[in-house]
Design a protein around this motif. Structure first.
Motif, PDB file in Angstrom:
ATOM      1  N   HIS A 390     -31.514  -7.340   8.840  1.00  0.00           N
ATOM      2  CA  HIS A 390     -32.462  -8.046   9.702  1.00  0.00           C
ATOM      3  C   HIS A 390     -32.485  -7.434  11.115  1.00  0.00           C
ATOM      4  O   HIS A 390     -33.534  -7.032  11.613  1.00  0.00           O
ATOM      5  N   HIS A 394     -35.361  -5.223  13.466  1.00  0.00           N
ATOM      6  CA  HIS A 394     -35.777  -5.394  14.865  1.00  0.00           C
ATOM      7  C   HIS A 394     -35.548  -4.097  15.645  1.00  0.00           C
ATOM      8  O   HIS A 394     -36.390  -3.658  16.412  1.00  0.00           O
ATOM      9  N   GLU A 417     -41.006 -10.902  13.976  1.00  0.00           N
ATOM     10  CA  GLU A 417     -40.081 -10.813  12.844  1.00  0.00           C
ATOM     11  C   GLU A 417     -40.615  -9.900  11.734  1.00  0.00           C
ATOM     12  O   GLU A 417     -40.076  -9.883  10.632  1.00  0.00           O
ATOM     13  N   SER A 420     -37.956  -7.188  10.850  1.00  0.00           N
ATOM     14  CA  SER A 420     -36.623  -7.714  10.535  1.00  0.00           C
ATOM     15  C   SER A 420     -36.617  -8.377   9.160  1.00  0.00           C
ATOM     16  O   SER A 420     -35.745  -8.113   8.327  1.00  0.00           O
TER      17      SER A 420
HETATM   18 ZN   LIG Z   1     -35.030 -11.967  13.997  1.00  0.00          ZN
END
Ligand SMILES: [Zn+2]
Length: 604
Positions: A390, A394, A417, A420
């Motif tokens: 995740h 990012h 997001e 991620s």
């Molecule tokens: Zn996040």
């Protein structure tokens, strides 16, 4: 304080010297002074110039570049202070640096705010001339976004009054809320053992597989919330009232308008998303009916919502996780692996457990002239490799978007997001493919689905609760807790139908949710992000390699355009309910798969 355990990530520390060496670094001190000077100089040079339309488009662009340059410098100082502090939150030198960087940052922002206000104040035609000039091409989307707030701005005097009164208004209630919730102690007994913990810890007991303990913790949470209710209810009522007052002053057509503006999406898009989610809510009921058979409970109660499916999944260590994540990334795109690998090779990750280190995990973009840094607290649990995937998502996103510059590198919340969650899916798919026995697959998939539901359905339910809460208070004035409990229960029952019995005491559980107090109407963005990625991932599976460069371009664009325009480029229309349905259909397939596996393994 408990002794910090050692894990396989011991020794994995980041090297922050690409920013600064320490709080005593002379460059840091010099940059702090430079920041103040630059902001002052900018103000002297440009104050009144935008308002009077005194700048040629080329000069306007120069001003934007200078402005961006100041933000870059501010970002470098502030992100170093934040990262440095996160390594040892107990160290007073680091705390002092953080405080100082925030203060210097606010002072600089106050000097610069005129620029934004003058731009917002320009007559439509004049602004449009600037926006259409080639010189300002790079900043067009950014400048257009600023202008969207124009119809809701008040005079400079009024803005200043609001800003200063909020410190004893909304901001004071937020702090009171944090302090009230922060001191809540939850006490309970399970298996003859007594426990005392803070609220967050007690809530995390709901993820354990010990049912007696879960129930005891849930009951004790309710009691603790009831004890604080008088104050929490007062805070909620004030926060909602404050929001309504501001909305009325500014003439926002709808209580959600300010949030949608910040998220750079319109009401139609949010409606399409929320309605698509609600139309598919039967999925949750179907899954939990299967779960109740798998775990063999007559009835599932509110404290059984997050309990893991029975059985164990193998533990993991840091090196193994690193390999798995990098391999999963590489199968998608060698370029993604290459970038992700930099984080490990150049010490851009801090993963070991340390006393005083900040909890959780995050990736900080810092500034375009440097590179992102990732913080993990790696505990060798299977969940940690998902977190690694995740945060690296990012990190790769932020790295790729550096070319957009300091003002447009970051995306709005709605698309933040995108990489991620995509990274998590790459890893999860790989893990599922590598699993040979159906029982492990069932556990992995079932637990993942419970998380997905909490991200998609629960967040939309919470947004509906807020809409009702704000509306009811507008009509009836201050609300009693029992009235709020009712609104909360009504919203939540829709998620589970008959599959989970939410006991009456669950009615009090709205009162600790930070988002309602700190960030009204924030929650739907989680559902937005998750469903967007489910759909994008589905497109990848359908299109294969052809999708990869399109996706990478999407990441490179950072926050340089509205989500709607960016996604249009890869053939996605986020205002179309069918688009959201696509992500929901993926979830439906997973629910079906869980049923299949449960049958195959003789669990149902
Ligand atoms: Zn996040």
């Amino acid at each position: 304080m408990a002794e910090t355990e050692s894990t396989s990530a011991e020794g994995v520390e980041w090297d922050l010297s690409d920013l600064y060496e320490s709080h005593e670094d002379q460059d840091l001190k010099g940059d702090m002074e430079k920041l103040t000077e630059k902001a002052e100089r900018f103000r002297e040079k440009y104050k009144g110039k935008v308002e009077e339309a005194d700048l040629e488009p080329g000069e306007f662009r120069d001003a934007m570049e200078e402005y961006e340059d100041i933000y870059e410098l501010m970002g470098k100082i502030k992100s170093f202070a934040m990262l440095y502090h996160s390594m040892d939150t107990q160290d007073p030198d680091r705390g002092a640096l953080l405080q100082k960087s925030e203060q210097i940052g606010s002072e600089a922002k106050n000097k610069l705010i005129f620029f934004e206000l003058e731009w917002q104040d320009l007559p439509e035609e004049t602004a449009e001339e600037y926006l259409e000039s080639d010189e300002l091409d790079h900043y067009e989307s950014y400048l257009r976004h600023w202008r969207r707030y124009t119809p809701y701005m008040l005079s400079e005097d009024e803005e200043q009054i609001i800003e200063s009164l909020q410190n004893t208004g909304k901001e004071a209630f937020k702090r009171l809320f944090d302090e009230t919730v922060g001191q809540i102690k939850v006490e309970f007994e399970a298996h003859g053992e007594s426990h005392e913990m803070v609220l967050d810890q007690a809530l995390s007991v709901l993820y354990e597989d010990d049912r007696e303990k879960r129930k005891a913790a849930a009951d004790a949470v309710t009691e603790a919330l009831q004890d604080e209710n008088q104050l929490l209810n007062f805070i909620f009522n004030n926060i909602v009232q404050n929001h309504t007052t501001i909305c009325n002053f500014r003439d926002y057509p709808n209580p959600m308008t300010p949030r949608n503006l910040d998220n750079r999406v319109d009401k139609e898009t949010v409606d399409a998303l929320m309605e698509a989610v609600e139309e598919n809510v039967d999925l949750v009921e179907e899954f939990y009916e299967t779960k109740s058979e798998i775990v063999d409970y007559e009835t599932l109660y509110d404290y059984d919502r997050y309990s893991p499916l029975p059985g164990s999944v193998p533990e993991t260590d840091f090196e193994e996780s690193r390999e798995k994540v990098l391999n999963a990334y590489e199968e998608f795109s060698p370029k993604m692996r290459e970038i992700a690998e930099k984080f490990f090779e150049n010490d851009w990750i801090d993963a070991e457990l340390k006393e005083g280190k900040r909890g959780g995990a995050f990736s900080s973009s810092t500034v375009p002239s440097v590179h992102p840094y990732i913080l993990l607290n790696f505990t060798d649990k299977p969940r940690d490799s998902m977190t690694m995937a995740h945060e690296l998502g990012h990190g790769v996103h932020q790295y790729l978007a550096r070319d957009q510059g300091a003002l447009q590198q970051s995306t709005p919340l709605t698309t933040a997001e995108m990489a991620s969650v995509f990274g998590e899916m790459l890893l999860f798919d790989k893990l599922i493919n590598d699993v040979e026995d159906p029982e492990t697959e069932l556990i992995l998939l079932g637990n993942k689905l419970q998380n997905d539901f909490a991200t998609v359905f629960r967040q939309v339910i919470m947004t509906r609760f807020e809409q009702d809460l704000h509306q009811t208070q507008r009509e009836q004035g201050e609300l009693k807790s029992e009235e709020i409990n009712e609104i909360w229960m009504e919203a939540n029952k829709k998620e589970f139908g008959d599959s989970v019995e939410l006991r009456d005491q669950y009615g009090w559980w709205w009162s600790y949710v930070l988002h309602f107090v700190h960030y009204p109407f924030y929650c739907y963005a989680y559902a937005f992000g998750e469903l967007l990625v489910l759909a994008l991932y589905d497109m990848y599976k359908e299109k294969g390699d052809e999708f990869v460069p399109q996706y990478i371009d999407l990441l490179k664009a950072g926050g340089s355009e509205d989500p709607k325009d960016l996604l249009e480029k890869i053939g996605v229309d986020i205002t179309d309910p069918d688009f959201w349905q696509r992500g929901l259909s993926v979830l439906r397939e997973k629910v079906d798969r869980v049923e299949e596996l449960a049958e195959e393994t003789g669990k149902i």
